[in-house]
Design an enzyme around this catalytic site. Structure first.
Site, PDB file in Angstrom:
ATOM      1  CB  THR A  85      -0.921   0.002   1.232  1.00 43.51           C
ATOM      2  OG1 THR A  85      -1.713  -1.192   1.233  1.00 43.51           O
ATOM      3  CG2 THR A  85      -1.825   1.215   1.239  1.00 43.51           C
ATOM      4  CG  ASP A 140     -10.789   1.252   4.635  1.00 40.21           C
ATOM      5  OD1 ASP A 140     -11.877   1.430   5.189  1.00 40.21           O
ATOM      6  OD2 ASP A 140     -10.184   0.165   4.655  1.00 40.21           O
ATOM      7  NE  ARG A 167     -12.812  -0.701   6.815  1.00 47.18           N
ATOM      8  CZ  ARG A 167     -12.592  -1.905   6.269  1.00 47.18           C
ATOM      9  NH1 ARG A 167     -13.195  -2.968   6.761  1.00 47.18           N
ATOM     10  NH2 ARG A 167     -11.777  -2.028   5.249  1.00 47.18           N
ATOM     11  CD1 TRP A 227      -6.167  -0.412   9.512  1.00 45.42           C
ATOM     12  CD2 TRP A 227      -5.167   1.558   9.158  1.00 45.42           C
ATOM     13  NE1 TRP A 227      -4.961  -0.660   8.885  1.00 45.42           N
ATOM     14  CE2 TRP A 227      -4.336   0.523   8.657  1.00 45.42           C
ATOM     15  CE3 TRP A 227      -4.749   2.878   9.035  1.00 45.42           C
ATOM     16  CZ2 TRP A 227      -3.099   0.788   8.050  1.00 45.42           C
ATOM     17  CZ3 TRP A 227      -3.527   3.143   8.426  1.00 45.42           C
ATOM     18  CH2 TRP A 227      -2.720   2.101   7.937  1.00 45.42           C
TER      19      TRP A 227
END
Length: 587
Positions: free
Chosen positions: A351, A425, A493, A495
């Site tokens: 990522t 996200d 949300r 992480w």
């Protein structure tokens, strides 16, 4: 023990970047050697004053115990310092304990570097391409961590300083330690995509977690020390009736930060900015690629260096390293100047490495540009823009991708009048980031997916990080709008365990599910997160059906909301005026 060359010889995915990293890590390890020498010298001097180094006086014992009592890992805090021969002889104040802790942490970071060397010697032939890239991410974050610790030690040595207000000095120290902690998480996160990756992660986890805990302890002690000092200052200021002005302006009397030269002030006050170089794909500028212009820019510059990027589509992955400070990208308009790439986790990248544009050099600015990743919804994480640059700002930029569009990795960041679109996200990371007057749109994801606007990654309650969305517009893109009922969309949300996100004074459309927020993994972080909403409007802003988590709250106090403004959350009063971009410091 592995040498720097032996470590990097095990990574063959990008020769040019390895050579650059080799030089950088070599320099950092020289720094580590110097720190070890300094520690040894200090201990030697302490032994000169106290011939029996095993003797612990009640006073020094009390200083260490008291300092460590404010940390999350007090036993580690105490034992790490106590294990250094002669360390007790030099401890007279909490500041001494923090300095000792920072030195010991720096040595631990060096040990992690050599652990990577051991890993490569044992497993170099069996590592996948992405695992090698993840190793390289670890080396890069080690490099940055060493710089963060060095800067923190330098800042701490001058604390308190007349050159900075206590608030600014405290925020600088907390930012450095928060970023150092985030770097340890980033290293481990690179080995989280497949089962084989996780086995490599396990071999590095002990060292990374140890450093993160040491950083956490230093951060807690810094917060404890600076909070107490600021309380004394606040009481004195109340008598002088000067507190309001002190909080409003943290630069010099003109309101500009002290590091900004008079020439730069005139430049940023003018409507026209004269570029130092011009990028044009057709050859009409000084450079054909953005990467070439960045490479030619001066290093560690205190003067603004402007790179004008003419209209065009630039298919390249751009990195602004930590040495390239004070750079500014100016495009010909967000619809005309487009930087695009297609790296993704499914394509074999981490990522961290998937970013089309990655910025680390502090005080970076960009305006009138599109940052884009076209990997698509099926290729998992694919970042358009990753930012780890402290005191960075973006104005009138489009940031477009699907999963993990905008990676607000670390440090203090500001986005104004930007358009950000994605699916899962799509605004994530562990920076202290404020987004103002932005359009934030969920787009149509893959079948079966849910959209999450944010996934904030705070791992420690003392970190000064979080995502603040203020005076923005949260809605759906044109492809999602007609089918939004089939793809639930949530504000975020958690992480990480202490995830923190605040949505305030924003317009929220009915694309957002009435419950507002979504869990990450069952009950994980629901009691420890901080999710707040304040004075939002629109069809999706109602809070009557919101989640009932312990960590969620509807903010009703203006004083509490004020803590998440640009002035308070990112110290905007000391630096946003230097950007030349519009901003609001208050509610």
């Amino acid at each position: 023990m592995a040498t720097v060359k032996q470590v990097l010889a095990g990574i063959s995915t990008s020769g040019k970047r390895n050579r650059k990293l080799l030089l950088s890590i070599s320099g950092c390890l020289l720094l580590v050697a110097a720190v070890i020498g300094i520690v040894a010298g200090v201990n030697s001097r302490h032994r000169g004053r106290n011939s029996d180094v095993s003797t612990i006086t009640p006073a020094t014992h009390a200083v260490l115990k008291s300092s460590c009592s404010s940390t999350r890992y007090p036993d580690l805090c105490y034992s790490a310092v106590a294990a250094v021969p002669g360390a007790f002889a030099g401890l007279a104040t909490q500041k001494d304990v923090i300095e000792a802790s920072l030195n010991i942490t720096t040595v631990a970071v060096a040990h992690n570097f050599f652990a990577i060397g051991k890993l490569l010697r044992k497993r170099s032939k069996s590592l996948t391409t992405r695992e090698k890239r993840a190793v390289r991410d670890c080396l890069e974050t080690i490099d940055v961590t060493l710089d963060d610790l060095r800067e923190a030690a330098r800042d701490l040595s001058s604390y308190p300083s007349s050159a900075k207000s206590l608030t600014q000095h405290a925020d600088d120290l907390k930012t450095l330690m928060s970023a150092a902690m985030t770097n340890q998480e980033t290293c481990l996160d690179g080995f989280s995509h497949e089962d084989a990756d996780r086995r490599v992660r396990e071999s590095l986890a002990e060292g990374q977690v140890h450093v993160e805990k040491m950083c956490s302890n230093a951060l807690a002690m810094i917060k404890n020390m600076t909070d107490a000092d600021m309380e004394v200052e606040r009481m004195a200021a109340a008598h002088r009736k000067m507190l309001k002005e002190e909080e409003r302006v943290q630069g010099d009397e003109s309101g500009w930060p002290q590091w900004l030269s008079a020439g730069d002030r005139r430049l940023l006050q003018s409507t026209a900015v004269t570029p130092d170089v011009v990028v044009a794909a057709d050859g009409s500028g000084t450079h054909k690629t953005i990467s070439a212009a960045v490479a030619a820019a001066p290093e560690k510059s205190s003067k603004r260096y402007v790179i004008r990027i003419k209209a065009g589509v630039y298919r390249e992955n751009v990195e602004v390293s930590k040495k390239k400070t004070n750079l500014m990208f100016i495009g010909d308009g967000r619809t005309n100047t487009i930087v695009t790439g297609s790296r993704s986790v499914k394509g074999g990248y981490t990522t961290f490495e998937s970013a089309t544009v990655a910025v680390v050099g502090e005080r970076f600015l960009a305006r009138d540009i599109t940052f884009q990743n076209t990997a698509g919804a099926s290729n998992h994480q694919a970042v358009a823009l990753r930012v780890g640059a402290d005191l960075s700002a973006f104005y009138q930029c489009d940031i477009l991708a699907y999963q993990d569009t905008l990676y607000v990795h670390s440090n203090r960041q500001f986005f104004v009048n930007c358009f950000i679109a994605g699916t899962v996200d799509f605004i994530f990371g562990n920076a202290a980031a404020v987004l103002q007057d932005c359009d934030i749109h969920a787009r149509k994801p893959n079948s079966g997916q849910k959209n999450m606007v944010t996934a904030q990654g705070r791992t420690d309650p003392n970190q000064n990080t979080g995502i603040v969305i203020q005076k923005c517009r949260i809605a759906a893109t044109s492809d999602l709008q007609p089918v939004k009922g089939s793809f639930p969309t949530y504000l975020g949300r958690p992480w990480k365990l202490y995830s923190r996100t605040v949505i305030m004074q924003s317009s929220i459309s009915d694309v957002i599910d009435p419950v507002g927020w979504h869990e990450w993994d069952r009950t994980f972080a629901l009691d420890t997160l901080y999710y707040g909403e304040y004075q939002n409007t629109g069809a999706g802003a109602g809070t009557s059906k919101r989640v009932q988590w312990k960590g969620f709250k509807v903010i009703t106090s203006a004083a509490e909301a004020q803590g998440f403004t640009a002035a308070s959350f990112i110290g905007g009063g000391s630096w946003l005026s230097s950007t030349g971009f519009p901003f609001s410091l208050t509610l």
